[in-house]
Design a protein around this motif. Sequence first.
Motif, PDB file in Angstrom:
ATOM      1  N   SER A 250      -2.335  -7.259   0.666  1.00 44.79           N
ATOM      2  CA  SER A 250      -1.745  -6.075  -0.090  1.00 44.79           C
ATOM      3  C   SER A 250      -2.741  -5.910  -1.151  1.00 44.79           C
ATOM      4  O   SER A 250      -2.511  -4.742  -1.795  1.00 44.79           O
TER       5      SER A 250
ATOM      6  N   GLU B 288      -1.100 -12.225   3.655  1.00 45.04           N
ATOM      7  CA  GLU B 288      -0.196 -10.868   3.468  1.00 45.04           C
ATOM      8  C   GLU B 288      -0.481 -10.679   2.171  1.00 45.04           C
ATOM      9  O   GLU B 288      -0.827  -9.313   1.751  1.00 45.04           O
ATOM     10  N   GLY B 289      -0.393 -11.761   0.998  1.00 47.61           N
ATOM     11  CA  GLY B 289      -0.748 -11.213  -0.391  1.00 47.61           C
ATOM     12  C   GLY B 289      -2.300 -10.646  -0.597  1.00 47.61           C
ATOM     13  O   GLY B 289      -2.561  -9.794  -1.308  1.00 47.61           O
TER      14      GLY B 289
ATOM     15  N   LYS C 253      -4.337  -2.726   0.223  1.00 51.31           N
ATOM     16  CA  LYS C 253      -2.896  -2.268  -0.212  1.00 51.31           C
ATOM     17  C   LYS C 253      -2.017  -1.999   0.870  1.00 51.31           C
ATOM     18  O   LYS C 253      -1.424  -1.052   1.558  1.00 51.31           O
ATOM     19  N   ASP C 254      -2.422  -2.992   1.991  1.00 47.79           N
ATOM     20  CA  ASP C 254      -1.593  -2.849   3.379  1.00 47.79           C
ATOM     21  C   ASP C 254      -1.368  -4.346   3.986  1.00 47.79           C
ATOM     22  O   ASP C 254      -2.266  -5.025   4.367  1.00 47.79           O
ATOM     23  N   ALA C 255      -0.066  -4.878   3.538  1.00 46.81           N
ATOM     24  CA  ALA C 255       0.090  -6.101   4.108  1.00 46.81           C
ATOM     25  C   ALA C 255      -0.082  -6.569   5.633  1.00 46.81           C
ATOM     26  O   ALA C 255      -0.232  -7.549   6.062  1.00 46.81           O
TER      27      ALA C 255
END
Length: 320
Positions: free
Chosen positions: A232, A228-229, A236-238
């Motif tokens: 992101s 997820e990190g 720019k999208d988890a």
Amino acid sequence: MTNYLDFEKPLAEIEGKAEELRAMARAGEGVDVEAEAGALDKKAAQLLTELYKDLTPWRKCQVARHPERPHCKDYIEALFREYTPLAGDRNFADDHAVMGGLARLDDTPVMVIGHEKGNDTKSRIERNFGMARPEGYRKAIRLMDLADRFNLPVVTLIDTPGAYPGKGAEERGQSEAIARSTEKCLQLGVPLVSVIIGEGGSGGAVAFASANRVAMLEHSVYSVISPEGCASILWKDAEKMREAAEALRLTAQDLKKLGVVDRIIPEPKGGAHRGASEAIASVGKAIGEMLDDLKGQDRKSLLQDRRRKYLDMGSKGLAA
């Protein structure tokens, strides 16, 4: 089992139906359901095998995070005798996300250290979900120093999403504490073996796992950042965590090819959460074998062994 992962929903339906039939029989409704329930059990077992036969990296992340997976405390209670917990960093506080102390593995005295996530709401909050603060890493350094002084092998059990990123932790020198703990692992003149039993997240895991021998449970993960990190930051999208998990090469199978870990410990069918006793026994056997492999080596040999391991890391499987 009450907690099903997203990809296990078809399995949940079949096992739920089998349980409903048995509940009807227990209620005394006079219905003979054992044959039908048994057929559902067989179907569930086949589906479980199919689901776990070739898990994607993202699904392995989900399994590694399963709330019913055995945690550090479970392994210590089952595998080690005469466990004597040691608390505090002798500087600021005792971090409950890190547990450790003196114990015996079979008849061998050892120092055991690990991340503990907790197993219910109260204990998870107390343990900060396994995310250690600087005092946790400084406690680990103190225990490793003690082990080195008394010539005791060190066993570390890694299960953390990563070090705690809170303001107070940063103010108290989180990055410095992680670096010092990693440095201490590399400086130990005694055998150091590590097992990733769930999540091996970022420097918070490396600080305990810079060992002579590193093993991973089959469905555990080990990575510089969570999927997820990573998603992101890169996209720019988890929600792109599945793509990130593929790219990170965080599975035990990938990391074995790269030489980051030395062995993969098989899990029971359906993951460690479906066969905790079997998984714990397999980890205990692997720890014993890794310690035996290092037995008899002097301080200089152990330091050279560890140095060679990390200088060579990444040279295997690069073409894969």
